[in-house]
Design an enzyme around this catalytic site. Structure first.
Site, PDB file in Angstrom:
ATOM      1  N   LYS A   1       0.444  -1.072  -0.106  1.00 11.46           N
ATOM      2  CA  LYS A   1      -0.174  -0.108   0.243  1.00 11.46           C
ATOM      3  C   LYS A   1       1.326   1.476   0.208  1.00 11.46           C
ATOM      4  O   LYS A   1       1.757   1.637   0.666  1.00 11.46           O
ATOM      5  CB  LYS A   1      -0.679  -0.407   1.325  1.00 11.46           C
ATOM      6  CG  LYS A   1      -1.992  -1.427   0.804  1.00 11.46           C
ATOM      7  CD  LYS A   1      -3.215  -1.191   2.566  1.00 11.46           C
ATOM      8  CE  LYS A   1      -3.436  -0.070   2.459  1.00 11.46           C
ATOM      9  NZ  LYS A   1      -4.384  -0.141   4.180  1.00 11.46           N
TER      10      LYS A   1
HETATM   11  O1  G3P Z   1      -6.858   1.302   5.351  1.00 11.97           O
HETATM   12  C1  G3P Z   1      -7.249   2.122   5.481  1.00 11.97           C
HETATM   13  C2  G3P Z   1      -9.062   2.593   5.932  1.00 11.97           C
HETATM   14  O2  G3P Z   1      -9.462   0.602   5.994  1.00 11.97           O
HETATM   15  C3  G3P Z   1      -9.231   3.494   7.213  1.00 11.97           C
HETATM   16  O3  G3P Z   1     -10.131   2.701   7.673  1.00 11.97           O
HETATM   17  O4  G3P Z   1     -11.837   2.722   9.626  1.00 11.97           O
HETATM   18  O5  G3P Z   1      -9.638   3.505   9.796  1.00 11.97           O
HETATM   19  O6  G3P Z   1     -11.015   4.838   8.647  1.00 11.97           O
HETATM   20  P1  G3P Z   1     -10.822   3.481   9.248  1.00 11.97           P
END
Ligand code: G3P
Length: 225
Positions: A86
């Site tokens: 990533k």
């Molecule tokens: O990896 C990026 C994504 O999964 C972030 O999720 O829930 O932290 O906004 P969140």
């Protein structure tokens, strides 16, 4: 739509894998930090459990392209061929993506909030672009619409890159993107567990069991009546 788990707790991953159809695991530095353990120790446990065929997505954290590329090499060396690196979709990230694509290393462009980030990442050879649905919503925009726009943008420009939607907070968000036919989504274990949680379903199944037991006796089923 491929469905992945956005978490690094091996016990949660194992449970979700046992019950649901899952195509892989995605992580980010925040998710890894929650464990308080060495990143490679956790990631190797995950790889050993999900097997070599499943996708594992692991983020590089360097601010400059050269560092991202170096991290990508180590990540793939430690975690195997089916590991996607990533890379944040910003200036240094695009430079890294181009170099990694030339080397044949699969990349997931991450931290995508705007369609143009995804478009540039796709042109750099990224396999996936990951828009953050809930975080975009929290900025006052429509995360689902952004993900759909990115999907269309890829199709209309004959780009092979797929959307890997991330940052979900509820079932409806996932359903909308599933209906739209985007390439992949990644959800936290609690969101996965909530996808089919419904009192009406539980109650209907309980009624069937009671009726059957009324007919055949308590604890009886179709293999024991
Ligand atoms: O990896 C990026 C994504 O999964 C972030 O999720 O829930 O932290 O906004 P969140």
């Amino acid at each position: 739509m491929k469905l992945m788990i956005d978490d690094a707790h091996i016990d949660l991953i194992q449970t979700i894998y046992e019950y649901y159809p899952v195509d892989g695991v995605t992580t980010n530095p925040t998710i890894l930090a929650k464990s308080g353990r060495n990143p490679y120790e956790i990631l190797k446990e995950i790889r050993a459990f999900i097997g070599e065929e499943a996708q594992l997505h692991v983020q590089a954290v360097s601010r400059e392209a050269a560092g991202m590329i170096e991290e990508a090499h180590r990540i793939r060396e430690e975690l195997g061929e089916n590991t996607y690196v990533k890379i944040p979709a910003l200036k240094e990230g695009f430079k890294a993506m181009k170099a990694l694509y030339a080397e044949g290393i699969p990349v997931t462009a991450t931290a995508v909030y705007m369609p143009m980030q995804a478009f540039l990442a796709a042109k750099c050879g990224a396999s996936y672009a990951a828009p953050y649905i809930n975080r975009i919503d929290n900025m006052g925009y429509n995360g689902i619409q952004v993900a759909k726009n990115i999907h269309d943008l890829f199709k209309n420009n004959n780009l092979k890159t797929e959307v890997l939607a991330a940052s979900f907070k509820n079932s409806q968000q996932l359903l909308e993107l599933c209906e739209y036919g985007i390439g992949a989504s990644t959800v936290a274990p609690d969101v996965m567990e909530g996808l089919v949680k419904n009192q009406a379903v539980t109650s209907a199944v309980e009624d069937f069991i009671k009726d059957f037991e009324g007919l055949t006796g308590a604890g009886r089923n179709m293999s024991s009546c």
